[in-house]
Design a protein around this motif. Structure first.
Motif, PDB file in Angstrom:
ATOM      1  N   UNK A  25       0.880  -1.277  -0.216  1.00 30.59           N
ATOM      2  CA  UNK A  25       0.041   0.098   0.013  1.00 30.59           C
ATOM      3  C   UNK A  25       0.801   1.058  -0.005  1.00 30.59           C
ATOM      4  N   UNK A  26       1.994   1.229   0.738  1.00 30.45           N
ATOM      5  CA  UNK A  26       3.038   2.411   0.843  1.00 30.45           C
ATOM      6  C   UNK A  26       3.445   2.573  -0.180  1.00 30.45           C
ATOM      7  N   UNK A  27       4.004   1.442  -1.196  1.00 30.66           N
ATOM      8  CA  UNK A  27       4.711   1.663  -2.441  1.00 30.66           C
ATOM      9  C   UNK A  27       3.621   2.063  -3.487  1.00 30.66           C
ATOM     10  N   UNK A  28       2.539   1.664  -3.418  1.00 31.32           N
ATOM     11  CA  UNK A  28       1.531   2.071  -4.401  1.00 31.32           C
ATOM     12  C   UNK A  28       0.542   3.519  -4.130  1.00 31.32           C
ATOM     13  N   UNK A  29       1.089   4.140  -2.980  1.00 30.96           N
ATOM     14  CA  UNK A  29       0.424   5.497  -2.402  1.00 30.96           C
ATOM     15  C   UNK A  29      -1.147   5.148  -2.278  1.00 30.96           C
ATOM     16  N   UNK A  30      -1.557   3.843  -1.794  1.00 30.90           N
ATOM     17  CA  UNK A  30      -2.908   3.823  -1.547  1.00 30.90           C
ATOM     18  C   UNK A  30      -3.321   3.379  -0.035  1.00 30.90           C
ATOM     19  N   UNK A  31      -4.584   3.234   0.159  1.00 33.31           N
ATOM     20  CA  UNK A  31      -5.188   2.724   1.630  1.00 33.31           C
ATOM     21  C   UNK A  31      -4.749   1.398   1.734  1.00 33.31           C
ATOM     22  N   UNK A  32      -4.498   1.056   3.205  1.00 32.46           N
ATOM     23  CA  UNK A  32      -4.392  -0.443   3.527  1.00 32.46           C
ATOM     24  C   UNK A  32      -5.274  -0.699   4.332  1.00 32.46           C
ATOM     25  N   UNK A  33      -5.997  -1.590   4.375  1.00 32.94           N
ATOM     26  CA  UNK A  33      -6.976  -2.310   5.255  1.00 32.94           C
ATOM     27  C   UNK A  33      -6.580  -3.579   5.864  1.00 32.94           C
ATOM     28  N   UNK A  34      -6.555  -3.486   7.220  1.00 37.15           N
ATOM     29  CA  UNK A  34      -5.999  -4.755   7.830  1.00 37.15           C
ATOM     30  C   UNK A  34      -7.337  -5.469   8.351  1.00 37.15           C
ATOM     31  N   UNK A  35      -7.554  -6.492   7.503  1.00 40.21           N
ATOM     32  CA  UNK A  35      -8.824  -7.338   7.681  1.00 40.21           C
ATOM     33  C   UNK A  35      -9.093  -7.841   9.122  1.00 40.21           C
ATOM     34  N   UNK A  36      -8.105  -8.158   9.945  1.00 39.47           N
ATOM     35  CA  UNK A  36      -8.179  -8.727  11.114  1.00 39.47           C
ATOM     36  C   UNK A  36      -9.001  -7.635  12.059  1.00 39.47           C
ATOM     37  N   UNK A  37      -8.804  -6.364  11.825  1.00 39.09           N
ATOM     38  CA  UNK A  37      -9.183  -5.194  12.607  1.00 39.09           C
ATOM     39  C   UNK A  37     -10.853  -5.059  12.503  1.00 39.09           C
ATOM     40  N   UNK A  38     -11.243  -5.829  11.454  1.00 38.89           N
ATOM     41  CA  UNK A  38     -13.040  -5.914  11.250  1.00 38.89           C
ATOM     42  C   UNK A  38     -13.384  -7.036  11.626  1.00 38.89           C
ATOM     43  N   UNK A  39     -12.816  -8.123  12.289  1.00 33.35           N
ATOM     44  CA  UNK A  39     -13.571  -9.216  12.707  1.00 33.35           C
ATOM     45  C   UNK A  39     -14.498  -8.835  13.996  1.00 33.35           C
ATOM     46  N   UNK A  40     -15.655  -9.244  13.948  1.00 28.94           N
ATOM     47  CA  UNK A  40     -16.545  -9.067  15.382  1.00 28.94           C
ATOM     48  C   UNK A  40     -15.865  -9.578  16.300  1.00 28.94           C
ATOM     49  N   UNK A  41     -16.157  -9.006  17.643  1.00 29.25           N
ATOM     50  CA  UNK A  41     -15.521  -9.448  19.068  1.00 29.25           C
ATOM     51  C   UNK A  41     -15.805 -10.954  19.180  1.00 29.25           C
TER      52      UNK A  41
END
Length: 181
Positions: A25-41
């Motif tokens: 994402x840094x190399x492409x200059x775009x947003x990175x979404x960490x999928x694990x942060x979107x798991x429900x509790x």
């Protein structure tokens, strides 16, 4: 392929999805979404207890990530998402109707994955779930837009090569589906 890429960095737990995804994402200059942060509790609690997720457990989580991908596709934006995407049906859900989604599959053997997972301190996924991750893994097929890398390569080497291969895929319309490094 038309438009900028949407990349899903995929593979079993401990393969380096987050490191490669952030770097790409840094190399492409775009947003990175960490999928694990979107798991429900409930999913996090289940995995933290050493209980593998079922397809039903993953359904809502995949829908959220597919929503981010669909939004980037509609807006014509690049995006990098880290998501295990272990099964073909999960990748189909994530891809939706987009022709810009490429899966970057990080592949490694169980012993190396176990050593990496054992060294992690800030993650909810225990090493006890390695076998279930490998049991669920369906590597991308030749008909899927995918790049496969061995995790014995450094994250920087994977990012550098993927960036070149993605540029070739999206600038010339050439396919890199099923290619391995």
């Amino acid at each position: 392929m038309i438009g900028p890429p949407i990349v899903v960095v995929m593979g079993v737990a401990g393969c380096g999805k987050s490191s490669v995804g952030r770097g790409l994402a840094q190399a492409l200059g775009c947003v990175f979404i960490e999928g694990d942060q979107h798991h429900p509790p409930a999913n996090i609690a289940k995995m933290s207890s050493g209980i593998p997720l079922t397809d039903a457990d993953r359904e809502g989580w995949l829908a959220v990530l597919a929503g981010f991908i669909a939004e980037a596709d509609r807006d014509g934006r690049e995006l990098v998402v880290a998501c295990s995407a272990l099964k073909r049906r999960y990748r189909d859900q994530l891809r939706g109707t987009s022709l810009r989604v490429v899966f970057l599959h990080l592949r490694g053997d169980k012993a190396l994955i176990a050593s990496r997972m054992g060294a992690r301190t800030a993650h909810f996924m225990p090493t006890a779930l390695i076998d279930s991750q490998f049991a669920d893994l369906e590597p991308p097929g030749p008909d899927e837009a995918a790049l496969t890398y061995e995790i014995t390569l450094t994250a920087d080497a994977i990012v550098a090569d993927a960036r070149l291969r993605l540029a070739a895929m999206f600038e010339t319309g050439g396919g890199a589906a099923g290619e391995e490094t």
